[in-house]
Design an enzyme around this catalytic site. Structure first.
Site, mmCIF file in Angstrom:
data_model
loop_
_atom_site.group_PDB
_atom_site.id
_atom_site.type_symbol
_atom_site.label_atom_id
_atom_site.label_comp_id
_atom_site.label_asym_id
_atom_site.label_seq_id
_atom_site.Cartn_x
_atom_site.Cartn_y
_atom_site.Cartn_z
ATOM 1 N N LYS A 152 4.073 -9.391 1.106
ATOM 2 C CA LYS A 152 4.764 -8.657 2.159
ATOM 3 C C LYS A 152 6.237 -9.065 2.098
ATOM 4 O O LYS A 152 6.549 -10.247 1.875
ATOM 5 C CB LYS A 152 4.142 -9.031 3.505
ATOM 6 C CG LYS A 152 4.669 -8.261 4.706
ATOM 7 C CD LYS A 152 3.897 -8.694 5.958
ATOM 8 C CE LYS A 152 4.310 -7.906 7.190
ATOM 9 N NZ LYS A 152 3.496 -8.301 8.377
ATOM 10 N N SER A 226 1.437 -4.641 10.645
ATOM 11 C CA SER A 226 2.689 -4.384 9.953
ATOM 12 C C SER A 226 2.604 -4.636 8.446
ATOM 13 O O SER A 226 3.509 -4.260 7.696
ATOM 14 C CB SER A 226 3.794 -5.265 10.557
ATOM 15 O OG SER A 226 3.489 -6.642 10.422
ATOM 16 N N SER A 250 -1.479 -7.952 12.491
ATOM 17 C CA SER A 250 -0.787 -7.306 11.369
ATOM 18 C C SER A 250 -1.465 -7.490 10.026
ATOM 19 O O SER A 250 -1.165 -6.770 9.076
ATOM 20 C CB SER A 250 0.649 -7.828 11.280
ATOM 21 O OG SER A 250 1.402 -7.441 12.405
#
Length: 536
Positions: A152, A226, A250
């Site tokens: 990420k 996310s 997330s």
């Protein structure tokens, strides 16, 4: 394709099989076997089924000259365990894996161009793969050897911009996040950075200026966030696993919406240094992988204490002075030093009610539990052979055999054991303010043989001052060396934890062991050669 297919002309009976779990084994394959109307087609008896086989709708295992190879669906990345087995057997090599990963990434861009923020140059990753192959040629392979992964884009890799998908926030770190370094040290191959909800705020995957990834299973449905790109990259088979973050779901929400595993570990078990914080008091790194086994194999590598991570640390307690008074003066001093060392390693000392541990210790030999030993060994055997036992053992069992124990006392003591166990286990309930570990001296002293022979029962009981309770209330515990006496004898401490918290206890003990390893070698003055060589 149908869930099952049937070959009515097969011999000796009709063969029905599910294509999804069936492989075709070809021995000494020749061109005539796969050509239309060839030998293979004739033997199969069903052109439609045979066509499906040779176009790899089914997996095919080919054999030639006694060598076998796997020809599967080229769009599916082999699992971590399959890659590991392939590397060990020589069937795969990291360079081939890297090439296939980049082919899949390019192909998937046509399906979803919003998965990646940055991708390493293929040539650079190939060089890393070749270096890895050379480094471990003829040697045991590290646990994540040649396994491709991605991150990420709020996790740092030295020299590569971290954007958190906010161009105004972007920076280029000069160091790599410790968690990522652990993966690289274990042989994993870094591929690139993945899209995310801007600044990790959201569970949708729809809040990035770099585009909106969609679910692998639907172009019209959200990927979740996310850690949107992290989930899609795994679900699409672009990499073996990814790291995301999880502050409010997330890592778990996008995993659920893409049909993969998303693991949020206990806060502090994986270092959060080198990660852009969303909410420091809640943030954790998360692991995304196709299966639980694969997520767990990655977690094993990442579950390393980071003394510099402010989100790490642990709580511990020690016995009160009234209990520690059983220790010799030297042992008490060594234990006090251990407590301070543990605090310097991130431990926070808290007070607890030690009563259930002290009371449980008394149950072992001063109550009816000792009579269970009679039952376990056999009352008949002991009464018949009592006089042949070692004098101390004989004294112990003779006392138990002549005790005027009332039946109701057994049930009374069992009830006390349950009460003490419940109270002790609550001490380790961190959700209710409990501690991670209870630190105790493993023994209060180190008697000589002569001293033990002079007081065989009372001194033996004293040796168990801090160990008896662990068995009565079912604690897990590990004793480790914590220093050396003036006589160059070892001093040990025990880390005790609640039932089922074995991993946590071992982790904290490992932090301590690592913290004192340099000191103990420098100050001990003497170590048994056999012990020293065994450690090596």
């Amino acid at each position: 394709m149908a869930s099952s297919l049937s070959l009515p002309t097969a011999r000796p009976y009709t063969y029905t099989f599910p294509p999804s779990t069936t492989a075709l084994l070809l021995i000494d394959m020749q061109r005539d076997f796969v050509d239309p109307s060839g030998f293979g087609s004739i033997q199969c008896g069903n052109p439609e089924i045979f066509s499906a086989m040779v176009t790899t709708s089914m997996d095919i295992i080919c054999g030639q000259d006694g060598l076998f190879g796997y020809i599967g669906d080229k769009d599916i990345l082999p699992s971590i365990s399959e890659l590991q087995k392939g590397y060990k057997s020589g069937l795969f090599d990291p360079e081939t894996t890297v090439t296939s990963v980049f082919e899949r990434i390019e192909k998937y861009k046509a399906i979803d161009p919003a998965v990646w923020i940055s991708i390493q140059p293929k040539e650079q990753v190939l060089l890393a793969a070749k270096a890895l192959s050379a480094k471990y040629a003829g040697k045991p392979l590290p646990p994540l050897y040649g396994i491709p992964f991605a991150l990420k884009d709020n996790i740092d890799v030295s020299g590569i911009p971290t954007t958190a998908t906010c161009p105004q926030f972007a920076y280029t770190p000069t160091s790599t996040a410790p968690a990522v370094q652990h993966l690289l040290d274990a042989g994993a191959l870094y591929i690139g950075k993945l899209n995310m909800d801007q600044l990790a705020t959201g569970l949708s995957g729809c809040r990035s200026p770099y585009g909106t990834p969609h679910s692998v299973y639907s172009t019209s449905h959200i990927s979740g966030g996310s850690s949107s790109g992290s989930a899609v990259a795994v679900a699409a088979g672009l990499v073996s696993f990814t790291l995301g973050t999880d502050t409010a779901g997330s890592g778990r929400v996008p995993a659920a919406l893409n049909g993969i595993v998303g693991f949020k570990p206990t806060k502090g078990t994986i270092s959060a240094r080198g990660v852009v914080p969303a909410c420091k008091s809640l943030d954790t790194l998360s692991i995304m992988a196709p299966t639980l086994a694969e997520a767990r194999s990655v977690w094993y590598i990442l579950d390393v204490h980071d003394a510099l991570d402010p989100n790490g640390g642990f709580t511990f307690a020690i016995p009160p002075p009234s209990e520690l008074s059983a220790c010799t003066e030297e042992y008490a001093t060594l234990f006090a030093g251990t407590v301070e060392k543990l605090r310097s390693l991130g431990g926070r000392l808290v007070e607890i009610d030690y009563t259930p541990f002290a009371q449980a210790s008394g149950l072992l030999y001063n109550a009816s539990l000792v009579h269970e030993r009679l039952s376990s060994i056999g009352h008949s055997f002991l009464t018949t052979h009592l006089t042949s036992l070692h004098p101390t053992t004989q004294s112990l069992f003779a006392s138990a055999l002549t005790t005027d124990l009332k039946p109701w006392q057994v049930f009374h003591d069992q009830d006390l054991q349950r009460q003490y166990t419940m109270a002790a286990q609550r001490t380790f309930d961190t959700l209710e303010g409990g501690i991670d570990v209870l630190l105790v001296p493993s023994t209060p002293c180190h008697p000589t043989i002569a001293e033990m022979e002079a007081e065989p029962l009372s001194l033996n009981a004293k040796m168990g001052t801090f160990t008896h309770a662990g068995n009565v209330v079912d604690l897990c515990g590990v004793s480790v060396n914590a220093g050396w006496t003036g006589e160059k004898l070892p001093f040990g401490v025990t880390f005790l934890g609640g039932s089922g918290y074995d991993g946590r206890v071992l982790d904290i003990a490992a932090v301590f062991e690592e913290g004192i390893s340099g000191e103990s070698k420098a100050t001990s003055g003497y170590q048994s050669p056999s012990v020293y060589s065994a450690r090596r």
